[in-house]
Design an enzyme around this catalytic site. Structure first.
Site: not given
Length: 466
Positions: A400-401
């Site tokens: 989720w970066h």
């Protein structure tokens, strides 16, 4: 001033505990004022960050990293420095998770109006011949689903600031008429501004994990320890997500494929059938498969990029995003390096104390168990446990970066104003060309404080005639 923000795709997940600064190269490349940056990080840290009571699995990774040569040991530190360290946590001693929402408590309530469960559908522009499109407000749905509008009162001094994240911000610009003309025309969106780079250059730090069986169920832990290698690979760990008989049928926190894992396969391969097959396979897994912990390998600054395109004009619809994991061979080489580093860690004395009866499992067996863990929807291959390259491709997951889609110099300028418009800025991770540090949340939060102070100083300077 109107500020538009939301969680990535409206989702809230288990969340990472680690909180790391990245105050050197990234700050210099961004052209930020280092003095203000060094004031803004502590301002955030005082409100949301704590030092963890390091869990046994995290302590084992720390000792294993050092024994495997990922040194020196840098102790407890927020700073992003090569070697092994323990970072800050956004969970306090009671287990309460602190987020950017906590930072609102430091604001002046008289100057803040926060609308919960309000979803912005479109940015409203004032169009006049010979002038740039000017953002004057937003359309949104309230908590009851009703259509509402909000407008700037003082147009010359006020702005709309979009902070909807690397997925939400480029999506909102596109829906509002800012983006590649061909993409807008495809969806019958009136062109406010042709901006060819909106939604382009999307990146995500690919992550792979190796499952380690343990003698006893490890205590639950999220990321606290990190090994920062000189080759641009981060080694982290998580544990303890299957301590009850029914947890195998729920989620596995950091390894949960229900949260974000569709992004690891191309849009044309995403289907309800694939999701159903995943759920069926997952429910049939024996509990013992998760009687252990994971060691994670994450690539810093991936060279592979993709793009974001609309599915439709509904802001609540997820756009199609392709990250092209490992398309660039250098990314794949670094992943292999990370898996080999995990192999070295597994052969240390530290980890021999964790495995059943002190046995050191062959790496092929660990990789086979990791593939069996069914952590994403990607079809698997027979050589996953013998080819590190194939293992990387088939077991990649998102952490989720996400970043990109509204890059500085292409979509926004150095002050994050949307190029070709007035009264509109994008201030979030969509402007990043790389994700800062091992976890970007420290820098993203700092960026909000930094730009808020900078904007206020600019306004005061104009008011004083400076």
């Amino acid at each position: 001033m109107l500020k538009v923000s939301k969680m990535a795709n409206g989702r809230s997940h288990v969340g990472w505990t680690n909180f790391f600064r990245n105050v050197c190269r990234f700050v210099q490349d961004a052209g930020w004022d280092e003095e203000l940056v060094n004031q803004s990080y502590p301002w955030v840290e005082e409100r949301v960050v704590h030092w963890p009571n390091i869990a046994p699995w995290q302590a084992a990774l720390r000792d294993g990293l050092l024994e495997a040569g990922v040194s020196p040991y840098n102790g407890y530190s927020y700073d992003h420095i090569s070697g092994t360290k323990v970072g800050g946590t956004i969970f306090d001693e009671t287990g309460y998770r602190h987020t950017a929402a906590d930072l609102l408590a430091a604001g002046n309530p008289a100057n803040l109006r926060v609308l919960l469960h309000a979803s912005v559908n479109k940015i409203i522009f004032e169009m006049s011949k010979g002038h740039r499109p000017s953002a004057i407000g937003v359309q949104f749905k309230d908590e009851n689903g009703g259509d509402q509008q909000a407008f700037l009162i003082q147009k010359r001094r006020s702005e709309v600031i979009v902070s909807a994240g690397a997925i939400g911000s480029p999506q909102l610009l596109l829906i509002s008429g800012i983006g590649p003309r061909s993409e807008l025309t495809k969806h019958n969106i009136s062109v406010v501004l042709h901006s060819e780079h909106v939604g382009k250059g999307m990146s995500d730090n690919p992550m792979n994990s190796v499952f380690i069986p343990t003698e006893n169920p490890p205590k639950q832990s999220l990321i606290e320890t990190v090994g920062i290698t000189d080759d641009g690979v981060f080694i982290e760990a998580s544990s303890g997500f299957s301590q009850t008989a029914d947890s195998i049928h729920c989620h596995h926190g950091i390894m949960s494929a229900e949260i974000g894992q569709l992004s690891t396969i191309p849009p044309n391969q995403r289907s309800l059938e694939a999701v159903r097959k995943y759920v069926q396979n997952k429910n049939s897994l024996p509990k013992e498969v998760f009687h252990g912990g994971f060691i994670l390998s994450k690539i810093d600054g991936p060279l592979s990029t993709g793009n974001l395109v609309l599915v439709d004009t509904d802001a609540n619809s997820n756009p199609n995003v392709t990250f092209n994991y490992f398309k660039h061979p250098q990314d794949l080489r670094r992943c292999v390096y990370g898996i080999k580093t995990i192999e070295r860690i597994m052969h240390t004395n530290t980890f021999s104390n964790f495995t059943p009866k002190g046995a050191q499992y062959p790496m092929e067996k660990l990789l086979n168990m990791s593939v069996t863990a069914n952590i994403n929807l990607i079809p698997k291959h027979t050589d996953d446990s013998t080819s590190f390259e194939q293992f990387c491709k088939d077991t990649v997951v998102t952490i989720w970066h996400y970043h990109g889609g509204c890059h500085v110099g292409k979509v926004v300028d150095q002050n994050y104003r949307v190029i070709g418009t007035s009264g509109l800025r994008v201030i979030d991770g969509s402007t990043f060309s790389r994700s800062p540090g091992t976890n970007p949340q420290a820098t993203v939060m700092m960026m909000g404080r930094y730009m808020g102070v900078k904007i206020l100083r600019e306004r005061l300077g104009r008011a004083a005639g400076v």
